[in-house]
Structure formats: C-alpha cells, structure tokens
Scaffold this motif. Structure first.
Motif, PDB file in Angstrom:
ATOM      1  N   TYR A  55       0.818  -1.215   0.000  1.00  0.00           N
ATOM      2  CA  TYR A  55       0.000   0.000   0.000  1.00  0.00           C
ATOM      3  C   TYR A  55       0.857   1.273   0.000  1.00  0.00           C
ATOM      4  CZ  TYR A  55      -4.282  -2.612   0.267  1.00  0.00           C
ATOM      5  OH  TYR A  55      -5.342  -3.434  -0.032  1.00  0.00           O
ATOM      6  N   GLN A  56       1.994   1.187  -0.670  1.00  0.00           N
ATOM      7  CA  GLN A  56       2.884   2.319  -0.949  1.00  0.00           C
ATOM      8  C   GLN A  56       3.448   3.008   0.293  1.00  0.00           C
ATOM      9  OE1 GLN A  56      -0.156   2.209  -3.093  1.00  0.00           O
ATOM     10  NE2 GLN A  56       1.236   0.922  -4.233  1.00  0.00           N
ATOM     11  N   GLN A  57       3.669   2.266   1.353  1.00  0.00           N
ATOM     12  CA  GLN A  57       4.338   2.804   2.537  1.00  0.00           C
ATOM     13  C   GLN A  57       5.814   2.433   2.476  1.00  0.00           C
ATOM     14  OE1 GLN A  57       2.511   4.808   4.779  1.00  0.00           O
ATOM     15  NE2 GLN A  57       1.137   4.528   3.032  1.00  0.00           N
ATOM     16  N   GLU A  58       6.641   3.222   3.111  1.00  0.00           N
ATOM     17  CA  GLU A  58       8.066   2.929   3.182  1.00  0.00           C
ATOM     18  C   GLU A  58       8.284   1.669   4.020  1.00  0.00           C
ATOM     19  OE1 GLU A  58      10.832   4.634   1.969  1.00  0.00           O
ATOM     20  OE2 GLU A  58       9.476   5.938   0.831  1.00  0.00           O
ATOM     21  N   VAL A  80     -22.689  -9.903  14.100  1.00  0.00           N
ATOM     22  CA  VAL A  80     -23.717 -10.019  13.066  1.00  0.00           C
ATOM     23  C   VAL A  80     -23.146  -9.893  11.661  1.00  0.00           C
ATOM     24  CG1 VAL A  80     -25.599  -9.274  14.568  1.00  0.00           C
ATOM     25  CG2 VAL A  80     -24.349  -7.566  13.226  1.00  0.00           C
ATOM     26  N   ARG A  81     -21.897  -9.385  11.561  1.00  0.00           N
ATOM     27  CA  ARG A  81     -21.287  -9.299  10.233  1.00  0.00           C
ATOM     28  C   ARG A  81     -19.805  -8.970  10.337  1.00  0.00           C
ATOM     29  NH1 ARG A  81     -24.021  -4.013   9.975  1.00  0.00           N
ATOM     30  NH2 ARG A  81     -22.327  -2.485   9.881  1.00  0.00           N
ATOM     31  N   LEU A  82     -19.143  -9.154   9.212  1.00  0.00           N
ATOM     32  CA  LEU A  82     -17.761  -8.735   8.987  1.00  0.00           C
ATOM     33  C   LEU A  82     -17.795  -7.620   7.951  1.00  0.00           C
ATOM     34  CD1 LEU A  82     -15.752 -12.053   8.560  1.00  0.00           C
ATOM     35  CD2 LEU A  82     -15.151 -10.213  10.110  1.00  0.00           C
ATOM     36  N   ASP A  83     -17.125  -6.522   8.243  1.00  0.00           N
ATOM     37  CA  ASP A  83     -17.030  -5.418   7.286  1.00  0.00           C
ATOM     38  C   ASP A  83     -15.601  -5.340   6.774  1.00  0.00           C
ATOM     39  OD1 ASP A  83     -19.676  -4.595   7.631  1.00  0.00           O
ATOM     40  OD2 ASP A  83     -19.151  -3.160   9.207  1.00  0.00           O
ATOM     41  N   LEU A  84     -15.447  -4.954   5.525  1.00  0.00           N
ATOM     42  CA  LEU A  84     -14.109  -4.743   4.970  1.00  0.00           C
ATOM     43  C   LEU A  84     -14.191  -3.753   3.832  1.00  0.00           C
ATOM     44  CD1 LEU A  84     -13.781  -6.308   2.003  1.00  0.00           C
ATOM     45  CD2 LEU A  84     -13.778  -8.295   3.470  1.00  0.00           C
ATOM     46  N   SER A  85     -13.040  -3.209   3.494  1.00  0.00           N
ATOM     47  CA  SER A  85     -12.937  -2.356   2.314  1.00  0.00           C
ATOM     48  C   SER A  85     -11.644  -2.714   1.605  1.00  0.00           C
ATOM     49  CB  SER A  85     -12.965  -0.868   2.695  1.00  0.00           C
ATOM     50  OG  SER A  85     -11.849  -0.544   3.490  1.00  0.00           O
ATOM     51  N   THR A  86     -11.590  -2.391   0.340  1.00  0.00           N
ATOM     52  CA  THR A  86     -10.381  -2.642  -0.436  1.00  0.00           C
ATOM     53  C   THR A  86     -10.257  -1.564  -1.500  1.00  0.00           C
ATOM     54  OG1 THR A  86      -9.105  -4.342  -1.584  1.00  0.00           O
ATOM     55  CG2 THR A  86     -11.436  -4.182  -2.157  1.00  0.00           C
ATOM     56  N   ALA A  87      -9.090  -1.472  -2.069  1.00  0.00           N
ATOM     57  CA  ALA A  87      -8.853  -0.487  -3.120  1.00  0.00           C
ATOM     58  C   ALA A  87      -9.718  -0.791  -4.338  1.00  0.00           C
ATOM     59  CB  ALA A  87      -7.373  -0.483  -3.504  1.00  0.00           C
ATOM     60  N   TYR A  88     -10.101   0.246  -5.042  1.00  0.00           N
ATOM     61  CA  TYR A  88     -10.927   0.070  -6.239  1.00  0.00           C
ATOM     62  C   TYR A  88     -10.260  -0.825  -7.273  1.00  0.00           C
ATOM     63  CZ  TYR A  88     -14.252   3.647  -4.766  1.00  0.00           C
ATOM     64  OH  TYR A  88     -15.207   4.350  -4.088  1.00  0.00           O
ATOM     65  N   ASP A  89      -8.942  -0.783  -7.347  1.00  0.00           N
ATOM     66  CA  ASP A  89      -8.245  -1.560  -8.368  1.00  0.00           C
ATOM     67  C   ASP A  89      -7.719  -2.905  -7.871  1.00  0.00           C
ATOM     68  OD1 ASP A  89      -6.218  -0.625  -6.748  1.00  0.00           O
ATOM     69  OD2 ASP A  89      -4.985   0.170  -8.385  1.00  0.00           O
ATOM     70  N   ASN A  90      -8.086  -3.324  -6.671  1.00  0.00           N
ATOM     71  CA  ASN A  90      -7.646  -4.615  -6.132  1.00  0.00           C
ATOM     72  C   ASN A  90      -8.644  -5.704  -6.563  1.00  0.00           C
ATOM     73  OD1 ASN A  90      -6.526  -6.717  -4.725  1.00  0.00           O
ATOM     74  ND2 ASN A  90      -6.382  -5.616  -2.782  1.00  0.00           N
ATOM     75  N   HIS A  91      -8.601  -6.023  -7.834  1.00  0.00           N
ATOM     76  CA  HIS A  91      -9.594  -6.926  -8.423  1.00  0.00           C
ATOM     77  C   HIS A  91      -9.475  -8.362  -7.912  1.00  0.00           C
ATOM     78  CE1 HIS A  91     -10.759  -3.605 -10.942  1.00  0.00           C
ATOM     79  NE2 HIS A  91      -9.509  -3.472 -11.357  1.00  0.00           N
ATOM     80  N   HIS A  92      -8.266  -8.810  -7.604  1.00  0.00           N
ATOM     81  CA  HIS A  92      -8.104 -10.164  -7.061  1.00  0.00           C
ATOM     82  C   HIS A  92      -8.828 -10.296  -5.731  1.00  0.00           C
ATOM     83  CE1 HIS A  92      -4.782 -10.455 -10.001  1.00  0.00           C
ATOM     84  NE2 HIS A  92      -5.116 -11.723 -10.001  1.00  0.00           N
TER      85      HIS A  92
END
Length: 151
Positions: A29-32, A116-128
C-alpha cells in the motif's frame, strides 16, 4: 493448495513471523519499508488486545499470511461487528488458497463471538481481492458512502 496450511490466533510470541508480513503488506500500500514500525504496531495491538490476528503458516512454521480484525459495533443492529482491516499473503504462497482459509477462519471467529457481520474495504483496483470477497458471499455496499477525515 499443495502444502499444508494452518490458521491460528497469533500472539506476542509470533511477532518475528508477523512483522515481516505486515511490513510487506504496508509496502503493497505504498508505505516505506520499516520493520520496526511494523513490529511495534502489531506488538501494541496484541499487548492491548485491540485486535485479533489470524496467522497462516506452513507445516514448518513459516508465516504465509495474516488477517487482522478490529472489534466494533453497529448501533443500528445493536450488535457486535468485526472490521477485517488487513489481509495479506506472502507472494510465495499466493494462488494456494491461503486467503480463502484465512477468510473462512475470520468468518468463524465472527460467528463464535456473536457478531452479526464482517465489514471490509479494499482499493478500487484490487480486483483479485474483490473476486475473492464476492466468491465468499460478501456484498458490495450500494447504500452507504464512506468518508474519512485525516487528523
């Protein structure tokens, strides 16, 4: 998967396996690269019980990947939810089903803790990652727009 993979809850004794994986995740994720930051961050989360980390390793004990979950709550549902914030699999273990095993264990953890659920997010271009999540039944949110504020 060609080699056995074991998923278990990580603890402070696993920091030497986890820190390089977490460092590689941050680099993705572009960190040093900074192994000390990775180590210290995970050490704090584990020592303070602020997150749950699931560690995938092979039969030789080599770390293959991890998921980090943060506890949260949904006021509307008046229930516990877990935020799946980090998922990473070492390049050498990709395509072997490690991500799916980690995701299955995360789901089991959520269920066992009454969430009751798992939430997540990912980058728009992380298609895999998107393909994996959708194959596991995750639904793309069409209702809410998420914002954040840098502090």
């Amino acid at each position: 998967m060609t080699k056995p993979c074991f998923i278990r809850y990580a603890n402070l004794d696993d920091l030497n396996q986890l820190a390089p994986l977490f460092n590689a995740y941050r680099i993705f994720y572009q960190q040093e690269s900074n192994l000390q930051i990775a180590h210290d961050f995970l050490q704090q989360r584990l020592a303070l019980n602020e997150s749950v980390i699931l560690l995938a390793s092979n039969d030789e004990g080599k770390g293959l990947g991890f998921i980090q979950l943060y506890p949260s709550f949904c006021s509307i549902a008046a229930a516990r939810v877990w935020v799946l914030y980090d998922l990473f699999v070492d390049e050498s273990a990709r395509g072997m089903g490690v991500s799916r095993l980690l995701m299955d264990k995360a789901r089991l953890h959520a269920k066992q803790t009454g969430a009751v659920r798992l939430d997540l997010s990912t980058a728009y271009d992380n298609h895999h990652a998107q393909a994996l999540y959708e194959s596991l039944g995750y639904q793309l949110d069409q209702t809410y727009r998420y914002y954040s504020l840098e502090i």
